[in-house]
Motif scaffolding. Structure first.
Motif, PDB file in Angstrom:
ATOM      1  N   VAL A  52       0.927  -0.913  -0.068  1.00 62.55           N
ATOM      2  CA  VAL A  52      -0.120  -0.036   0.179  1.00 62.55           C
ATOM      3  C   VAL A  52       0.782   1.188   0.031  1.00 62.55           C
ATOM      4  O   VAL A  52       1.629   1.477   0.880  1.00 62.55           O
ATOM      5  N   TRP A  53       0.722   2.059  -0.821  1.00 66.37           N
ATOM      6  CA  TRP A  53       1.369   3.538  -0.979  1.00 66.37           C
ATOM      7  C   TRP A  53       0.257   4.617  -1.308  1.00 66.37           C
ATOM      8  O   TRP A  53      -0.475   4.594  -1.995  1.00 66.37           O
ATOM      9  N   ILE A  54       0.744   5.707  -0.345  1.00 67.64           N
ATOM     10  CA  ILE A  54      -0.025   7.010  -0.761  1.00 67.64           C
ATOM     11  C   ILE A  54       0.618   7.624  -1.724  1.00 67.64           C
ATOM     12  O   ILE A  54       1.786   7.937  -1.731  1.00 67.64           O
ATOM     13  N   CYS A  55      -0.102   8.093  -2.711  1.00 64.03           N
ATOM     14  CA  CYS A  55       0.344   9.227  -3.944  1.00 64.03           C
ATOM     15  C   CYS A  55      -0.096  10.481  -3.530  1.00 64.03           C
ATOM     16  O   CYS A  55      -1.317  10.721  -3.421  1.00 64.03           O
ATOM     17  N   SER A  56       0.606  11.383  -3.406  1.00 63.65           N
ATOM     18  CA  SER A  56       0.244  12.884  -3.049  1.00 63.65           C
ATOM     19  C   SER A  56       1.213  13.804  -3.602  1.00 63.65           C
ATOM     20  O   SER A  56       2.098  13.632  -4.470  1.00 63.65           O
ATOM     21  N   GLY A  57       0.555  15.232  -3.767  1.00 58.69           N
ATOM     22  CA  GLY A  57       1.193  16.295  -4.398  1.00 58.69           C
ATOM     23  C   GLY A  57       0.416  16.975  -4.858  1.00 58.69           C
ATOM     24  O   GLY A  57      -0.890  17.195  -4.692  1.00 58.69           O
ATOM     25  N   GLN A  58       0.607  17.718  -6.070  1.00 62.70           N
ATOM     26  CA  GLN A  58      -0.060  18.661  -6.863  1.00 62.70           C
ATOM     27  C   GLN A  58      -0.292  18.066  -8.262  1.00 62.70           C
ATOM     28  O   GLN A  58      -0.589  17.056  -8.408  1.00 62.70           O
ATOM     29  N   SER A  59      -0.373  19.171  -9.283  1.00 61.86           N
ATOM     30  CA  SER A  59      -0.970  18.654 -10.391  1.00 61.86           C
ATOM     31  C   SER A  59      -0.124  17.624 -11.263  1.00 61.86           C
ATOM     32  O   SER A  59      -0.908  16.780 -12.172  1.00 61.86           O
ATOM     33  N   ASN A  60       1.073  17.445 -11.049  1.00 57.94           N
ATOM     34  CA  ASN A  60       1.687  16.809 -11.793  1.00 57.94           C
ATOM     35  C   ASN A  60       1.452  15.434 -11.295  1.00 57.94           C
ATOM     36  O   ASN A  60       1.645  14.290 -11.859  1.00 57.94           O
TER      37      ASN A  60
END
Length: 505
Positions: free
Chosen positions: A108-116
């Motif tokens: 399980v991985w969280i993927c986060s950030g902004q528009s890209n």
């Protein structure tokens, strides 16, 4: 059924509201089709009547606990091996029962950030073709919203489908292929957001500029009133209102990240930084959404952020994979306008250097993208290599696979009179992609005037000289907004940017 979602184990009691209920509930990240993390204890939590015994059953385990005085209950399932077998997770109490079907165990991985990070997989043809071959990838996408206070619930559900994020999907695809296990992606991202948007308020104690930002936010009645009006108004939001919300500080974390902890996961992939590149030194007065770390403070802020998230999840070994910002160039007013390839320009090179500071912490990787991007487009489509490189880092560092996951990294620079010799780590098979001499190297002496170097590949080293410098002292490599680079190792992975000088920007 009403669902609530809590914070880290140590903080759940403090953030969940008091209420009396007859029906046992489970936190909102737990739904049908969920992926549970293998190889780690798995906390399961929710609400019930105070004092009521709650039992959780899954994969042959049966754990019971009494709800505390606030009605909070938490159990920890023992570490499990990966399994694609769909099984039910059952939660029972005296007066009620719930069952979540089709639950599997994997990575399980969280993927986060902004528009890209938000950039759609459907917009990248070479990633779209992976859809028909994708298997055992599931997604929980967090609804994009904000909150003034840390929330204990979030909207979203697990679906038996890959995420519509080009980076998250390609990462999951190659990770599943490498590990031969189910992969679960928790996608929590929002375009235009700064790192400060994803920071808990208590980071004001460790990050001085964030303390200033939150003090200003708290005293800005007009902004707070507008946020309230948007949240209470009609849906969907207008584009202007949507952008206004996602450019705020802290309140994205409250609504979109805090509710996820302490859901067991291997780590977090972070593709963010563009919002913080609008200044070198940070805390601009105008425009308001550029009042943040800037590029030079970002590295220390990023390290504090990683450590704070590990505390929230109660896992000092939680893996963080950063995506280095790829090639792009925009002239900045604070520096000389020397173009996209010059190392003295005030460019994204300084942000990449800040991002690489995260490697000073353990259990951190940075996917090198210096050979990717578009000089004029802040949203480039070459996302597939990013997913591959992230998956290689995860395969090496979390799956324990013997793979080459890093491009060449500068080890030493030795002076030799009229030349410098650069030695690298991870340089087996050092070569260039076009068979030409290495590019992207610049030299300087104490005058701090940079000249392009003549570079010669010698085995696993690079010899640098210039007819303009009798005695070069310093080197910068790929240290520009959009440098032209061709240096790779035998695995085809690009050399990481670096500089050996300490000149101020």
């Amino acid at each position: 059924m009403r669902r609530r979602c809590g914070a880290g184990l140590a903080a759940i009691a403090a953030v969940l509201p008091l209420w009396v209920q007859a029906e046992v509930t489970i936190a909102s990240p737990f739904t049908e089709n969920a992926v549970l993390q293998r190889g780690l204890p798995v906390p399961i939590w929710g609400k019930a009547d105070p004092g009521e015994e709650v039992t959780v059953e899954f994969a042959g385990q049966k754990k019971s606990v009494a709800a505390d005085a606030d009605g909070r209950w938490v159990v920890r399932l023992d570490s499990m091996t990966a399994s694609a077998e769909p099984r039910a997770l059952r939660v029972t109490a005296k007066e009620s029962e719930l069952s979540l079907a089709n639950v599997v165990v994997g990575e399980v991985w969280i993927c986060s950030g902004q528009s890209n990070m938000q950039f759609a997989a459907t917009s990248v043809p070479e990633i779209r073709v992976l859809e028909r071959k994708a298997k055992r990838i599931r997604t929980f996408e967090v609804k994009r919203t904000v909150a003034f206070e840390e929330q204990d619930s979030c909207e979203g559900k697990w679906v038996d489908k890959h995420p519509n994020s080009a980076v998250a999907f390609s990462f999951a695809y190659f990770l599943e292929e490498a590990g031969d296990v189910p992969v679960g992606i928790i996608l929590s991202c929002w375009g235009s957001s700064s790192i400060e948007a994803w920071m808990p308020r208590d980071m004001t104690e460790t990050v001085p500029h964030f303390k200033t930002m939150m003090e200003e936010f708290d005293s800005d009645a007009k902004t707070r009133e507008r946020i309230t009006s948007i949240l209470e108004g009609t849906k969907p939001w207008s584009r202007n209102d949507d952008i206004f919300l996602r450019r705020q500080s802290n309140i994205l974390y409250n609504a979109m990240m805090h509710p996820l902890a302490p859901y067991a996961c291997r780590g977090l992939v972070w593709y963010q930084g563009e919002r913080n590149t609008q200044s070198m030194f940070g805390m601009l007065e105008e425009p308001w959404f550029s009042r943040n770390s800037g590029m030079l403070k970002y590295g220390d802020t990023l390290k504090q952020w990683v450590q704070r998230y590990r505390k929230e999840w109660g896992n000092d070994e939680m893996q963080f994979l950063m995506v280095m910002l790829p090639g792009y160039h925009k002239e900045m007013a604070t520096g000389p306008k020397l173009g996209a390839e010059h190392p003295a320009s005030h460019s994204w090179a300084w942000m990449r250097e800040s991002q690489l500071k995260a490697l000073e912490l353990e259990h951190v990787g940075v996917a090198n993208t210096i050979d990717l991007g578009d000089v004029k487009n802040i949203h480039p489509k070459d996302k597939l290599p990013i997913g591959k490189r992230l998956a290689l880092l995860a395969a090496r560092d979390t799956l324990g696979l013997d793979v080459v996951a890093s491009g060449p990294v500068m080890k030493t620079v030795e002076a030799g009179g009229d030349h410098l010799v650069v030695r690298f780590e991870h340089a087996s098979g050092l070569t260039t992609t076009d068979g030409e001499a290495p590019t992207g190297f610049w030299l300087a002496d104490d005058s701090a005037k940079w000249v392009e170097a003549d570079a010669e590949l010698k085995g696993e080293t690079i010899l640098l000289r210039s007819s303009d410098l009798a005695k070069p002292l310093y080197v910068r490599y790929a240290f520009a907004g959009k440098p032209k680079v061709n240096l790779v190792n035998g695995a085809g992975l690009p050399a990481y940017p670096f500089r050996t000088d300490t000149f101020a920007p």
